[in-house]
Every structure is written in C-alpha cells, then in structure tokens.
Design an enzyme around this catalytic site. Structure first.
Site, PDB file in Angstrom:
ATOM      1  N   GLU A  20       0.802  -1.227   0.000  1.00 44.82           N
ATOM      2  CA  GLU A  20       0.000   0.000   0.000  1.00 44.82           C
ATOM      3  C   GLU A  20       0.831   1.270   0.000  1.00 44.82           C
ATOM      4  O   GLU A  20       0.775   2.043   0.966  1.00 44.82           O
ATOM      5  CB  GLU A  20      -0.963   0.005   1.197  1.00 44.82           C
ATOM      6  CG  GLU A  20      -1.918  -1.174   1.208  1.00 44.82           C
ATOM      7  CD  GLU A  20      -3.040  -0.997   2.232  1.00 44.82           C
ATOM      8  OE1 GLU A  20      -2.976  -0.068   3.042  1.00 44.82           O
ATOM      9  OE2 GLU A  20      -3.990  -1.792   2.177  1.00 44.82           O
ATOM     10  N   GLU A  57      -5.230  -8.645   0.900  1.00 41.63           N
ATOM     11  CA  GLU A  57      -5.897  -8.339   2.173  1.00 41.63           C
ATOM     12  C   GLU A  57      -7.372  -8.128   1.931  1.00 41.63           C
ATOM     13  O   GLU A  57      -7.758  -7.476   0.965  1.00 41.63           O
ATOM     14  CB  GLU A  57      -5.375  -7.035   2.825  1.00 41.63           C
ATOM     15  CG  GLU A  57      -4.004  -7.134   3.416  1.00 41.63           C
ATOM     16  CD  GLU A  57      -3.553  -5.816   4.059  1.00 41.63           C
ATOM     17  OE1 GLU A  57      -4.407  -5.011   4.480  1.00 41.63           O
ATOM     18  OE2 GLU A  57      -2.329  -5.607   4.115  1.00 41.63           O
TER      19      GLU A  57
HETATM   20  C1  PNW Z   1      -4.290  -1.852   5.527  1.00 36.71           C
HETATM   21  N1  PNW Z   1      -7.166   3.789   4.842  1.00 36.71           N
HETATM   22  O1  PNW Z   1      -4.248  -0.600   6.096  1.00 36.71           O
HETATM   23  C2  PNW Z   1      -2.949  -2.394   5.920  1.00 36.71           C
HETATM   24  O2  PNW Z   1      -2.214  -2.987   4.879  1.00 36.71           O
HETATM   25  C3  PNW Z   1      -2.968  -3.187   7.162  1.00 36.71           C
HETATM   26  O3  PNW Z   1      -1.719  -3.068   7.779  1.00 36.71           O
HETATM   27  C4  PNW Z   1      -4.120  -2.731   8.038  1.00 36.71           C
HETATM   28  O4  PNW Z   1      -4.082  -3.299   9.315  1.00 36.71           O
HETATM   29  C5  PNW Z   1      -5.400  -3.070   7.313  1.00 36.71           C
HETATM   30  O5  PNW Z   1      -5.420  -2.485   6.029  1.00 36.71           O
HETATM   31  C6  PNW Z   1      -6.663  -2.666   8.060  1.00 36.71           C
HETATM   32  O6  PNW Z   1      -6.731  -1.270   8.205  1.00 36.71           O
HETATM   33  C7  PNW Z   1      -5.034   0.435   5.745  1.00 36.71           C
HETATM   34  O7  PNW Z   1      -7.364   4.616   5.738  1.00 36.71           O
HETATM   35  C8  PNW Z   1      -5.110   1.481   6.654  1.00 36.71           C
HETATM   36  O8  PNW Z   1      -7.555   3.922   3.681  1.00 36.71           O
HETATM   37  C9  PNW Z   1      -5.814   2.595   6.341  1.00 36.71           C
HETATM   38  C10 PNW Z   1      -6.450   2.657   5.134  1.00 36.71           C
HETATM   39  C11 PNW Z   1      -6.392   1.618   4.215  1.00 36.71           C
HETATM   40  C12 PNW Z   1      -5.678   0.501   4.531  1.00 36.71           C
END
Ligand code: PNW
Length: 476
Positions: A170, A379
């Site tokens: 990401e 994921e």
């Molecule tokens: C992803 N957003 O994080 C990550 O790859 C993981 O580490 C995380 O725990 C998981 O999704 C759940 O959140 C994100 O705000 C964090 O758009 C924030 C965002 C998207 C993905």
C-alpha cells in the site's frame, strides 16, 4: 440477506492465505539489534495513536512464531503473507545486515515450509528506519536507493527459501497518510512531499524488482500490493464524475500508471502541477525502472469510496473523515475539495461500509485495464468488536458474513474470467491497528494482550472449513 446463497467452489490450486505485518504483530521492538522505525517514533508521540499504544510488545509474535505457525497449520492455510522489518534487518537503513534479525525470518520461513505453508514476504509494510526519515524519508530520492540495497541483503539471505515476494504494501497509505494527512507515521502534512514520496516509492519498487530478478531463481514470483480505491461518483453529474476521476488519479493511477503503463497519467500531472515540478521529480530512466514486469498484482480491498464534487459550501479547512482517519489535512493533494460520503449499508467496527460488490467491480476493472496480469487479493477482512464470552469462545458472525460475501465476489469475478490466484484474509490474528492501536480487532484469531493467549474465533473454524472444501457452503 434473504435468499439462501448457493454452494460454490474456487478453482483447484486456489491459494488460501492469511496476512500480517511486522510492526503490527512482532513486538520485541528493541531486541537483537532492532532500532526504531518511523512507527516507533510516531506511536511514542503523544496524541498520535489511540490510548498511546505502541508496537513494543504487540502480539509478541517474535517470541511465539512457532506456536503461531502451528495455528496456521491448524487452519489449513496454504500460504502466509508477512512482512520483513527493515530496522530489524538493517537498523540504520544502511550498511551490513544484522544476522540475528535475518535469523528470525529464516526460522519463520523454515517453520512454514515444514508445515507446507508457502511464505509470501513483503519487503516494506511501513516501518521505515527512523534514521532514513531523519535524512528526508520517502520524499528524498535517496530512500529508493537505500531500499534497493536493503532488498539485496534480504534476497541474498532468504531467497533460497522464499519464492514469492512483494516489494511494497500500500504505497498510497505510506505516501498520502504518512506525508499528506499525517494520520500515519511519520505524521508529516505536506502535499508536495506526499507526491514526492509516491514517486520515490514507485522508484523503490522498480529498483527492488530489478534486484530481486537479478538475485532470485527464475521461478520466483514478484509483485506489489496496492490498496486500489473502488471509486464511485455520488451522481452522474459532471462535477461528481470529475471528483471520481480525480480520486482515481491520485488514489490509483498514480501507481498503476507508472507501474503498469510506464507513465504518470496526464490528468494527474495537471491536477497536481501547482504542487510539484514533475519534470524535475521524474528523472530520465525512472519510468523504465518502475515499469519492470511483475508476475502478480496484489490488491487490498475493504470498502468502496463514494465521492462528489464540492457543493461550494464545504470548508477545505474543516476536519474531514473520508474513512482514512481524521485530520485537518487532506491525503488527496490537488483534489482537496472532493467530498467523501459514507456508502449506504452496514459498516464494520472501523466505520467502513460493507460492500462485496465493490471487490467484484474492482477485480473486474483491474483485469479489464490490465489483462494478462494475475491478481491476488492480498488483504480483505473486517474489524469487529470481539469479546471472549463466558464459555471462553469468541463468536464473530459479522466477520463470517463479511468474508463469505467477499469470497463470493471473488468467485464471481473468476467465473467472469478474472485471473485471481488467491485470497489472504486480513488478519491472521488481532494486532496493532496503526493509529487505532489495539482498539480494533481484525484477527480471525483473538489475542488476549494481557496473557498473549490466542483463541481462534468462530470465523477461524469457519475459514478452516472453507479451505478444506475449497469453497463455501450455502449460507442464509
Ligand atoms: C491496511 N485507509 O491498512 C494495511 O495494509 C494493514 O496493515 C491494516 O491493518 C489493514 O489495512 C486494516 O486497516 C489500511 O485509511 C489502513 O484507507 C488505512 C487505510 C487503508 C488501509
């Protein structure tokens, strides 16, 4: 949620996995030579992470990985996606590797292989060595060179036992939440720096692909994981369609353009021309490096993104909540006026709308735009307010329903010709959910942080069944 849904099977050879990330589970933050990453610094900064939580101990996976791999074997996982902690392996982000750090990943990979579980390693899941941030971080071009060197150390040490590699997790979050809205480490709020970070993350990826290709056996598979935004306009009005185009540009095509087409999209360059000098940022040869072929594209999906054009009344300075955390600063450089809406329907404990059709649409769109590129869902999952009931069990029917719905979407995409090779549930176990600390639980295995006891939730038993039958049973 009325008609019973049919029994379905996934293609044979479909990969069933679960995912985690180093800073979210390992703990042992100061052991065996590890030095702080930007997340150690950020989580120690008052007011940044809920309850002042840090990853110091997390799920103590560094000491409990053998038990955790045994749990994975009980689930019947085919593959396990984890990340390698840069500051554990190369503490200052320069110089030789720390063997004790590498030994941990050697032992983890060996344990997985012994249980027949394919290790899928991510080189960067947001834990930049603090020393590199101190000399500029991702907005500095040199960080991409440092990443290439780190990749070489890791490939040489682990390339004999790990054959599926992902460069970055990401990069959108790393660049735009880390340097734009500041809700992730390092917490900077500079739109120009966020765009520079995005380019240097792309460059780091391209350089790392070159390094991996040079050093790994030819059968090794390389990839990157993107959190592509399934962007939808609120209405078909010109203003809303333009808002959707803008968020698609600075949310998705800022990565897929250079990675998969060898160029930044013209509309992105126009939307952000007042913020960065792209001609100075992108050097000759960068796009050729960034667009080196990859074997798989990883996609992380949780919820769709619903947008409209500014109605003229919204105040760009007002705190916003677009599902990406609260901040006075936008993670959408050049498109700060776009208005975000909560999509209709039920939400998870993150407040994210539950919408499996968004995953279907995303997979279909990506495979239409980039045919012949195999996809992996790296994921997908739900935060639930889980608790241990008086019998000692954790019942999470909401998570089962979420996973069931999204796996049906994957199945439907495959039936319609999309080449999806596997699915990794986020997450194997409860962990440090970034700015939310330990308050949000994504695991299919419950972690009691006081005792570090693991309790497979009802969804873990359900997922084990899904894996065993390579498909889903009818569900009401
Ligand atoms: C992803 N957003 O994080 C990550 O790859 C993981 O580490 C995380 O725990 C998981 O999704 C759940 O959140 C994100 O705000 C964090 O758009 C924030 C965002 C998207 C993905």
């Amino acid at each position: 949620m009325t008609a019973a849904r049919p029994e379905i099977s996934l293609p044979s050879g479909f990969t069933w996995g679960a995912a985690t990330a180093a800073y979210q589970i390992e703990g042992a933050a100061a052991e065996d030579g590890r030095t702080p990453s930007i997340w150690d610094t950020y989580s120690r900064t008052p007011g940044k992470v809920r309850n002042g939580d840090t990853g110091d101990i997390a799920a103590d996976h560094y000491h409990r990985f053998r038990d955790d791999v045994a749990l994975m074997a009980d689930l019947g996982l085919n593959a396990y996606r984890f990340s390698i902690s840069w500051p554990r392996v190369q503490p200052t982000g320069r110089g030789p590797a720390v063997e004790r750090g590498l030994d941990f990943y050697r032992a983890l990979a060996d344990e997985l292989l012994e249980k027949g579980i394919t290790p899928v390693a991510t080189l960067y899941h947001w834990d930049l060595p603090q020393d590199l941030e101190d000399v500029g971080g991702w907005p500095a071009r040199d960080t991409a060179e440092r990443f290439a060197d780190y990749t070489a150390l890791v490939a040489d040490a682990l390339g004999d036992r790990i054959s599926t590699w992902t460069t970055l997790n990401e990069p959108w979050c790393a660049a735009f939440l880390g340097y734009g809205s500041g809700v992730h480490a390092p917490g900077r709020t500079e739109p120009a720096a966020a765009l520079k970070a995005a380019h240097h993350l792309n460059l780091a990826h391209g350089k790392a692909i070159g390094v991996l290709r040079d050093r790994l056996p030819s059968a090794a598979q390389t990839s990157i994981t993107l959190n592509l935004h399934q962007v939808r306009p609120l209405t078909e009005s010109a203003a809303d369609l333009d808002a959707a185009r803008r968020i698609d540009a600075v949310g998705n095509r800022v990565f897929t353009g250079p990675l998969l087409r060898g160029a930044y999209p013209d509309d992105l360059l126009a939307d952000t021309a007042h913020l960065v000098d792209w001609d100075a940022l992108v050097h000759d040869g960068d796009l050729a490096e960034i667009s080196r072929p990859i074997d798989l594209l990883g996609i992380n999906y949780y919820t769709p993104t619903l947008v409209s054009g500014s109605d003229g009344t919204s105040d760009a300075k007002a705190p916003r909540n677009d599902g990406h955390g609260r901040s006075d600063h936008s993670p959408w450089p050049g498109s700060e006026e776009v208005v975000f809406h909560l999509p209709p329907g039920e939400t998870t404990a993150m407040g994210w709308a539950i919408d499996p059709t968004g995953l279907y649409d995303l997979l279909r769109d990506v495979s239409r735009d980039h045919p012949r590129l195999p996809l992996l869902v790296t994921e997908n999952g739900a935060a639930v307010d889980d608790y241990v009931d008086p019998t000692g069990a954790v019942n999470d029917p909401e998570r089962i329903a979420y996973l069931d719905g999204h796996l049906r979407a994957v199945h439907r995409a495959i039936a319609d010709g999309v080449d999806v090779r596997g699915y990794f549930l986020w997450s194997l176990m409860d962990n440090f959910e970034w700015a939310h600390g330990y308050s949000k639980r994504f695991g299919t295995v419950y972690v009691d942080y006081a005792s570090q006891r693991r309790i497979p939730k009802a969804s873990a038993h359900w997922y084990a069944d899904v894996i065993r039958r390579n498909g889903l049973l009818p569900q009401a």
